[in-house]
Motif scaffolding. Structure first.
Motif, PDB file in Angstrom:
ATOM      1  N   CYS A   9      -2.950-121.848 -23.703  1.00  0.00           N
ATOM      2  CA  CYS A   9      -3.034-121.024 -22.488  1.00  0.00           C
ATOM      3  C   CYS A   9      -4.365-120.269 -22.409  1.00  0.00           C
ATOM      4  CB  CYS A   9      -1.871-120.036 -22.434  1.00  0.00           C
ATOM      5  SG  CYS A   9      -2.036-118.659 -23.598  1.00  0.00           S
TER       6      CYS A   9
ATOM      7  N   CYS B 115       2.942-117.273 -29.245  1.00  0.00           N
ATOM      8  CA  CYS B 115       1.818-116.725 -28.477  1.00  0.00           C
ATOM      9  C   CYS B 115       2.315-115.522 -27.683  1.00  0.00           C
ATOM     10  CB  CYS B 115       1.248-117.775 -27.523  1.00  0.00           C
ATOM     11  SG  CYS B 115       0.019-117.079 -26.388  1.00  0.00           S
TER      12      CYS B 115
ATOM     13  N   CYS C 163      -4.637-120.461 -28.362  1.00  0.00           N
ATOM     14  CA  CYS C 163      -3.469-121.083 -27.739  1.00  0.00           C
ATOM     15  C   CYS C 163      -3.943-121.941 -26.562  1.00  0.00           C
ATOM     16  CB  CYS C 163      -2.496-120.015 -27.257  1.00  0.00           C
ATOM     17  SG  CYS C 163      -1.036-120.688 -26.450  1.00  0.00           S
TER      18      CYS C 163
HETATM   19 ZN   LIG Z   1      -0.491-118.902 -25.156  1.00  0.00          ZN
END
Ligand SMILES: [Zn+2]
Lengths: 290, 261
Positions: free
Chosen positions: A63, A42, A61
């Motif tokens: 995140c 990522c 992802c």
């Molecule tokens: Zn990420």
């Protein structure tokens, strides 16, 4: 992909088995986030993710970072399995300006991406509802719009107007195809005309703005949807941020031209996460069935 | 004498070149300017209003460069904001209501790139004009008088008839911008101007425009009455033709004109 694709003149309609995303490769500089190999990093949080798992998670992802999605991957995420029928699959540009070096670059990009141009159009089912769908692919000349994309969109909207079917378009574009000059500019008028025709036939048009949607695409069909959705964080604007910074000579505020910014300013109906996109489209389609 | 594309670019940008208001003054009578988009503000980069063309009331919309530095600043160098395009659309819808033909004069380096323009939806404003002009049930004639830059020009260019002055340019982007994107070097603008095919002669050959308005030697400013006379002749003939069609037929022709590019 063979060289013949570029030369192909017939506009075939055929049922195509979509190739798996991992089989597609693109030019390095235009495809910064495309997974290559078993593991993918990522670029935002640095996490190392299994590529297979990433696809299962709609290429998001943990995140919150959204990897760019190819046209093929998008169709897999949105349509009911094995329902896609591609139209105008071989339609390619005429290189109308006879622009130096363009023909060669086209063939090279076609071979590398497995795409004929930066847009796939066709018919398919979303939770059982028949629709026309167009999906842009930013890995092909930055998703820039030239005559091939303009012609494919115009044909799709005309067909949908005749058959009284809704249209969904996923946009991803750096703007105009420079190498096609004035013809590229005129595609904005041509596609907007076809959108207007489809609208006059009383049919629903939904646009989904994905990262990045800029330039001539924003200033034409991207902003003409009856309903305009966007993916979180997508860059959406008329002028690119660098051009604006150069013009006004100052730094741009945080979040400028992101999907949330457009929502706040009244230019997007709803921001929808990728994992909810199909369900949201299905509900909207049902709400327009009479 | 034939000018090179780059010479045309420079000529089209000369401050001495006649502007939209100059054309309005010589071609029409009794011009009443109408201001504002009724939504946000008044954009002086676009002038709009009503006047007589011979004895026919028409709506006029013109992108307006300043004739001196001070005016240029107030007109934002003819780079409209979204409110300019929305004013134009308001006046076009008004023209439709009162069955007035619309005459547009295009002269812009491009739509303005800035924070406010993005906040207020530059893309949406242009897109809406493209779709609405395509469906507008009244004749539209657009004349590119000097510079036709990008979507910012096209937003007044979806017309039944499109003319260009002999030395005007019409392009996807300025040659400088084009060079900086494609050749990564903005100083290669001259080469870009050659490759872009942005002259009236190129666009006529491509079928993108319908008519080239001749200019006197040295450019339109050398004999402006000659030029406006030619513009007037062309508008007169084309309005006659357009008004002979039914509205549906006229709209179908407008649609096909752009559909086939
Ligand atoms: Zn990420």
């Amino acid at each position: 992909m063979s060289r013949n694709l570029f030369k192909a003149k017939q506009y075939a309609t055929s049922k195509v088995y979509r190739s798996r995303p991992s089989e597609l490769k693109g030019p390095e500089e235009e495809k910064p986030n495309v997974p290559q190999g078993i593991m993918t990093k990522c670029p935002d949080c640095g996490n190392i993710i299994y590529t297979k798992l990433l696809m299962k998670n709609y290429k998001m992802c943990e995140c919150g970072y959204y990897f760019r999605v190819s046209a093929n991957e998008r169709l897999v995420m949105i349509l009911d399995e094995d329902t896609f029928e591609e139209i105008d699959q071989h339609l390619t540009t005429r290189d109308p300006l006879d622009f130096p070096g363009y023909g060669d670059k086209l063939v090279k990009t076609q071979n590398m991406t497995g795409l004929v141009d930066g847009l796939v159009t066709g018919k398919g089912l979303i939770s059982g509802t028949l629709i026309y769908i167009g999906v842009m692919d930013a890995s092909f000349f930055m998703g820039s719009m030239g005559t091939a994309i303009g012609e494919k969109l115009a044909r799709m909207f005309e067909k949908a107007a005749e058959e009284l079917l809704p249209v969904i378009v996923f946009t991803a574009s750096g703007g105009a195809r420079m190498q096609e000059g004035i013809f590229s500019l005129m595609q904005m008028a041509k596609v907007s005309a076809a959108v207007a025709k489809h609208s006059a036939a009383g049919q629903l048009y939904i646009t989904v703005l994905t990262d990045p949607t800029t330039g001539g695409v924003t200033a034409s069909f991207a902003m003409l949807g009856d309903i305009i959705l966007a993916e979180p964080g997508a860059l959406i604007g008329f002028a690119g941020p660098r051009v604006i910074e150069q013009t006004i000579g100052q730094k741009l505020p945080e979040g400028f031209q992101r999907a949330e910014f457009l929502l706040d300013h009244g230019f997007v109906d709803k921001i929808v996460t990728r994992d909810n996109m199909k369900d949201t489209l299905a509900v909207l389609l049902r709400l327009h069935q009479t | 004498m034939d000018l090179t594309p780059w010479e045309k670019v420079k000529l089209a940008r000369m401050p001495i070149r006649p502007t939209g208001l100059d054309y309005i003054e010589l071609i029409f009578r009794g011009f009443v300017e109408l201001h504002g988009d009724r939504l946000y503000s008044e954009d002086r980069a676009i002038v709009g209003g009503i006047a007589f063309f011979d004895d026919i009331p028409v709506t006029i919309i013109a992108q307006q460069k300043g004739r001196n530095t001070k005016e240029n600043i107030s007109r934002n160098f003819s780079m409209p904001h979204p409110e300019g395009y929305r004013k134009a659309l308001r006046l076009m819808k008004q023209a439709e209501k009162f069955h007035r033909p619309v005459i547009c004069f295009i002269d812009t380096p491009g739509a303005f790139c800035g924070i406010g323009a993005e906040e207020r939806g530059q893309g949406e404003a242009i897109a809406t004009n493209l779709a609405e002009m395509m469906m507008l049930r009244t004749p539209i004639i657009s004349v590119v008088i000097s510079e036709g830059g990008s979507g910012g020009a096209l937003a007044l260019g979806v017309a039944d008839k499109v003319y260009m002055l002999e030395h005007a340019i019409y392009s996807i982007l300025s040659p400088e911008g084009f060079a900086s994107i494609l050749y990564k070097d903005s100083t290669k603008a001259e080469a870009a101007a050659n490759d872009m095919k942005l002259t009236a002669q190129d666009l006529y050959r491509f079928g993108v425009i319908d008519n080239i308005i001749p200019e006197p030697v040295g450019g339109a400013h050398n004999d402006f009455e000659y030029v406006t006379g030619k513009v007037k002749e062309a508008i007169s003939a084309d309005l006659k033709e357009l008004m002979s069609f039914s509205l549906d037929e006229m709209l179908e022709r407008r649609y096909q004109k752009f559909r086939n590019i």
